[in-house]
Write a protein that holds these residues in place. Structure first.
Motif: not given
Length: 217
Positions: A19, A22, A34, A37-38, A48, A52
């Motif tokens: 976490r 990310v 997102y 990042a995923a 994600v 955030w």
């Protein structure tokens, strides 16, 4: 490197490191969406977004594993959590985990322990704990994250010999130019805790801004 795979199968400590990574990657702008990042971390786009939003609303404390804080010696940290902590220290700098600066000081290791496994330790206790597990404070090696090592190696092995041969044939003098002075990408002063015999590396921006002098030999 902490392998993500199915994040649900990771320990709570390892899940928290994911976490933090990310959110830190989104914060730094290395990924912009997102979905990106995923894909990079192998987690769901929905997760994600949730991480955030929590980070933006509350801060990194919102990403902490749901572990009740405890005060005590390092033995309260189990072998599995200890492995996660040491791997995180090897793979990332504190700023990449939203904890602090570029070096693993005792204070920042203590913060990592508190955030990830919920154990509160003093700086003195952290120092003893790290030494017990083979860590020492070391001056880090500086390495530019823009450097392409494959290209550097190829130049040294293929292009440079040809340049040297041409210089010899033409009876030319080859000069190596060096520069020194103040640079914006200088590694920060101080020491970073790392396993004995394994010099820590501080990744610095390859974009250099400097006031310098040049010399040739």
């Amino acid at each position: 490197m902490i392998e993500v795979g199915d994040a649900r199968r990771l320990s709570p400590a390892a899940q928290e490191v994911v976490r933090l990574r990310v959110v830190a990657t989104l914060e730094s702008g290395r990924v912009c969406t997102y979905r990106q990042a995923a894909e990079v971390f192998g987690v769901s786009e929905r997760s994600v977004g949730a991480w955030w939003r929590k980070y933006r609303a509350v801060g990194r404390e919102a990403l902490a594993a749901p572990v009740k804080s405890r005060t005590g010696p390092g033995e309260l940290i189990g072998s599995e959590d200890r492995a996660v902590l040491f791997q995180a220290m090897a793979d990332y700098t504190p700023d990449e985990l939203l904890i602090g600066g570029p070096l693993w000081t005792r204070a920042l290791v203590a913060e990592l322990i508190r955030m990830v496994v919920g154990v509160t330790m003093t700086e003195q206790g952290v120092g003893k704990w790290l030494r017990r597990h083979g860590f020492t404070p070391q001056r880090p090696d500086r390495r530019s994250y823009r450097q392409d090592q494959e290209k550097v190696t190829a130049w040294l092995e293929e292009e440079y010999p040809a340049i040297a041969a041409r210089a010899k044939a033409e009876k030319a003098v080859m000069a190596w130019v060096d520069q020194c002075g103040l640079r914006s990408d200088t590694a920060p002063p101080g020491r970073s805790w790392a396993p004995a015999g394994r010099t820590p590396v501080v990744r610095v921006n390859g974009r250099r801004f400097r006031v310098n002098i040049m010399s040739a030999t």
